[in-house]
Structure formats: structure tokens, C-alpha cells
Design an enzyme around this catalytic site. Structure first.
Site, PDB file in Angstrom:
ATOM      1  CG  ASP A 214      41.649   8.517  55.263  1.00  0.00           C
ATOM      2  OD1 ASP A 214      42.101   9.702  55.774  1.00  0.00           O
ATOM      3  OD2 ASP A 214      40.494   8.205  55.537  1.00  0.00           O
TER       4      ASP A 214
ATOM      5  CG  HIS B 164      42.216  12.423  52.652  1.00  0.00           C
ATOM      6  ND1 HIS B 164      40.882  12.628  52.583  1.00  0.00           N
ATOM      7  CD2 HIS B 164      42.611  12.049  53.598  1.00  0.00           C
ATOM      8  CE1 HIS B 164      40.366  12.430  53.626  1.00  0.00           C
ATOM      9  NE2 HIS B 164      41.529  11.994  54.360  1.00  0.00           N
TER      10      HIS B 164
ATOM     11  CD  GLU C   6      35.608   9.883  57.290  1.00  0.00           C
ATOM     12  OE1 GLU C   6      35.893  10.909  57.890  1.00  0.00           O
ATOM     13  OE2 GLU C   6      36.296   8.563  57.331  1.00  0.00           O
TER      14      GLU C   6
HETATM   15  N1  HPA Z   1      38.324  10.844  59.106  1.00  0.00           N
HETATM   16  C1  HPA Z   1      38.297  11.871  60.065  1.00  0.00           C
HETATM   17  N2  HPA Z   1      39.616  11.859  60.911  1.00  0.00           N
HETATM   18  C2  HPA Z   1      40.528  11.180  60.700  1.00  0.00           C
HETATM   19  C3  HPA Z   1      40.532  10.190  59.628  1.00  0.00           C
HETATM   20  C4  HPA Z   1      39.488  10.268  58.811  1.00  0.00           C
HETATM   21  O1  HPA Z   1      39.271   9.402  57.934  1.00  0.00           O
HETATM   22  N3  HPA Z   1      41.763   9.650  59.566  1.00  0.00           N
HETATM   23  C5  HPA Z   1      42.459  10.138  60.593  1.00  0.00           C
HETATM   24  N4  HPA Z   1      41.807  11.261  61.155  1.00  0.00           N
HETATM   25 ZN    ZN Z   2      41.010  11.746  56.480  1.00  0.00          ZN
END
Ligand code: HPA
Ligand code: ZN
Length: 344
Positions: free
Chosen positions: A288, A27, A210
Site C-alpha cells: 500500500d 497494490h 477498506e
Molecule cells: N486508501 C485510500 N487511498 C489511499 C490509500 C489507501 O490506503 N493510500 C493512498 N491513497
Molecule cells: Zn491503497
């Protein structure tokens, strides 16, 4: 390179074994690995004016209270990426970091719509990225599979148009994903696009749970037929979903530093990744958007050791989960397991 030392022998820094630990990243947004220095260098190279005076002003701007605060800066910064060489340099810098941190396999995301919306050709983006990934396999021994994300704040029609642009490059793309502003944009908005992607032979993943509710994790699984859920930490609020995730071993690509920077958890000591691990959920550790959230893979593992007392067995299990959850073939998985088990 193999590591013969046991973790306890790396004693000068008690956490240095986490740097040596062989790792896999599932990720990672390539656009989120754009470091402030590279942001400035590319702005100069492409004659783009930035709203920041210097690198320290950029770092100061990286204070977020929610996902959208981050996304606003992230999309603005991505405008410095213009040429194939820019996409190559961005990807290569990330891969050098992986080499330094003993990350042996990566499955990065890219967001073509962030670039095609500005008039950058899809071919420019994907050729720059895949050239660097191919060089990394040969020169650094890092294997990879590429994932193309759709921006969920845009329409279904725009996602279909992006999938059409990708069709000549399907041999270079393993899966499609879904990212950007989660709340108000449930996975099922893209059911038909994902169905088309699956028909084309692509695997699917999606960010869900998330900031959004556990319900979005269910629809990512049931409607988008994902092979992994990205983030997924809000599953903890739905006992039936936790049972399902345990039974099915559906992987969650968890991003600890991201979650604390975006206030999904107020503090790392409150992060639930090790609770999920103890429950038997297939959780993995990932960075991320490392340039925005304060660290790459090693720093994410270190944060778990420091704030949650993660032990070596847990760290090993987290990497085993990543290998199992990866899209590599069985031969490469066996190589990665062998590297890991030679180390811990
Ligand atoms: N969440 C959603 N979209 C995203 C993220 C994330 O952490 N990072 C880059 N685009
Ligand atoms: Zn992400």
C-alpha cells in the site's frame, strides 16, 4: 536470479525465506513509498519548507487512527515532488527495494490529481515514473503495469478532466483505479468516468471495503466492472459477497500492515486475510504505502508469519494468487510461476 535453496535451509533468521520468496505487488501507491529521508532531500532540492524538523519528527507524525489522518500527511508530503527527476527518483527507489526483496512484477498506482492540482504537468509526472519503470525492466528484470488513480474526494468532472490529460499516454497506462477518502464517496460516483476509461481500452480496479462497507465492493464490481478490488477486507461481513468472490475468483489486493496502522484491524492477530484464503477467496499481499505503514512486501509477509502463523503453503498460494490476478500476459505469468515453483 534463481534460488535453489529450500525455505528450511535459510536457518539463521527463521523468516529470511520470506525475503527470498519471489513476489508480485499489485497494490502500491508510488507517493506512499516516499521515505522520510527522500522527503527531506527533495524539500531541499526544490526549496520547499516542511513542517518537520528532521526525519525522526516525520516518523513520529506517522501515528494514525483512521485513513483520513494518513491522507492529510500523505498529500502534504507529496508537494515535494516537482520535477520529472523527482518522480523518477521516487519510482526508482521503490524498484530498488523490490529488487532487494525479490519482487519481480509490480503494478503501481499514481495519483495525478495530487500533482496537477499544484500546477505540475501531467507529462512531468508520467514521464518520470515510466522512465524508471522502463529502466527497471531492462536493468533489474522487474516487469510492471501502471495504474492511474482518480481521487474519490474530488468530483466526477475533475476525474473526467484527468482522463482527458491521460489520453496521449494510454500506451503507458494499463488500468484506472480509485483511491483517497472512501466513506461518503461510493464507487458509483465514478461510473461514467470508468465507463469512458473502459471504452478507451483501460482495465479498472478500485479501493473498496477498506473503511467503507461491503456495499461499496458490490458497486465497484457491478458499476465500475473492476478486474480486482483493492483492500476489500470488509467483504467478510457479507456472506453472499464472500460466496460471489469465491465463485468468481475476483482478486482482493489486501494490505496487512496498512490495515493495522489505519486501525481497520486493531491488531495483526485479528487480521482476516488467512481466513479469506481458507475460504477460497483470491486474496493477495501488498504494501500500500510502505514508507508510512512500516514495511514493504517482505515485512508484510513476515507480519502474517509472526502474528497469524502463516505457513509456507499459504505464502506460496498468496503469491500464486498475485500472479494469477496480475495484468501480465500469459508468457510473463508462466515465467513468474516458474520462478515461484523453483523456490517453493
Ligand atoms: N486508501 C485510500 N487511498 C489511499 C490509500 C489507501 O490506503 N493510500 C493512498 N491513497
Ligand atoms: Zn491503497
Amino acid at each position: 536470479m534463481l534460488h535453489s535453496k529450500l525455505p528450511s535451509e535459510h536457518c539463521s533468521n527463521p523468516l529470511s525465506w520470506l525475503s527470498q520468496l519471489p513476489k508480485v505487488e499489485l497494490h502500491l501507491h508510488l507517493e506512499g513509498s516516499l521515505e522520510p529521508q527522500m522527503l527531506f532531500d527533495l524539500a531541499v532540492r526544490n526549496h520547499i519548507k516542511l513542517p518537520y524538523e528532521n526525519v525522526s519528527a516525520v516518523k513520529k507524525a506517522f501515528q494514525f487512527t483512521k485513513l483520513q489522518d494518513f491522507l492529510d500527511i500523505y498529500y502534504q508530503a507529496a508537494k515535494v515532488l516537482v520535477t520529472e527527476q523527482d518522480f523518477y527518483d521516487l519510482t526508482w527507489a521503490y524498484l530498488l527495494k523490490c529488487k532487494e526483496q525479490n519482487v519481480y512484477h509490480v503494478e503501481p498506482f499514481f495519483d495525478p490529481q495530487t500533482h496537477t492540482e499544484r500546477g505540475i504537468a501531467f507529462s512531468t509526472v508520467i514521464t518520470g515514473i515510466t522512465s524508471a519503470l522502463e529502466d527497471a525492466e531492462k536493468q533489474l528484470g522487474i516487469s510492471s503495469e501502471l495504474i492511474m488513480c482518480f481521487l474519490r474526494h474530488l468530483s466526477e468532472e475533475e476525474a473526467f478532466a484527468t482522463l482527458t490529460l491521460a489520453e496521449p499516454y494510454l500506451d503507458k497506462i494499463k488500468a484506472v483505479g480509485l483511491d483517497s477518502s472512501e466513506k461518503g464517496h461510493p464507487p458509483e460516483k465514478f461510473s461514467r468516468v470508468f465507463a469512458k476509461a473502459r471504452q478507451l481500452g483501460l482495465l479498472t480496479v478500485a479501493h473498496a471495503g477498506e473503511e467503507g462497507p461491503a456495499e461499496y465492493i458490490w458497486t465497484a464490481i457491478n458499476d465500475l466492472k473492476v478486474a480486482r478490488v483493492d483492500h476489500g477486507v470488509n467483504a467478510i461481513h457479507d456472506p453472499k459477497l464472500i460466496d460471489y468472490l469465491k465463485e468468481s475468483q475476483m482478486p482482493l489486493t489486501v494490505c496487512p500492515l496498512s490495515n493495522t496502522k489505519l486501525k481497520v484491524f486493531a491488531d495483526m492477530s485479528e487480521h482476516t486475510i488467512l481466513d479469506l484464503l481458507k475460504l477460497g477467496v483470491c486474496v493477495t499481499v501488498n504494501s500500500d504505502d510502505p514508507s508510512y505503514f512500516g514495511g514493504y512486501m517482505t515485512e508484510n509477509f513476515e507480519a502474517l508469519a509472526t502474528s497469524l502463523n502463516m505457513n509456507q503453503d499459504q505464502a506460496r498460494k498468496l503469491v500464486e494468487n498475485s500472479i494469477e490476478a496480475s495484468f501480465c500476459n500469459d508468457h510473463r505469468k508462466q515465467q513468474l510461476f516458474a520462478l515461484l515453483h523453483r523456490y517453493v
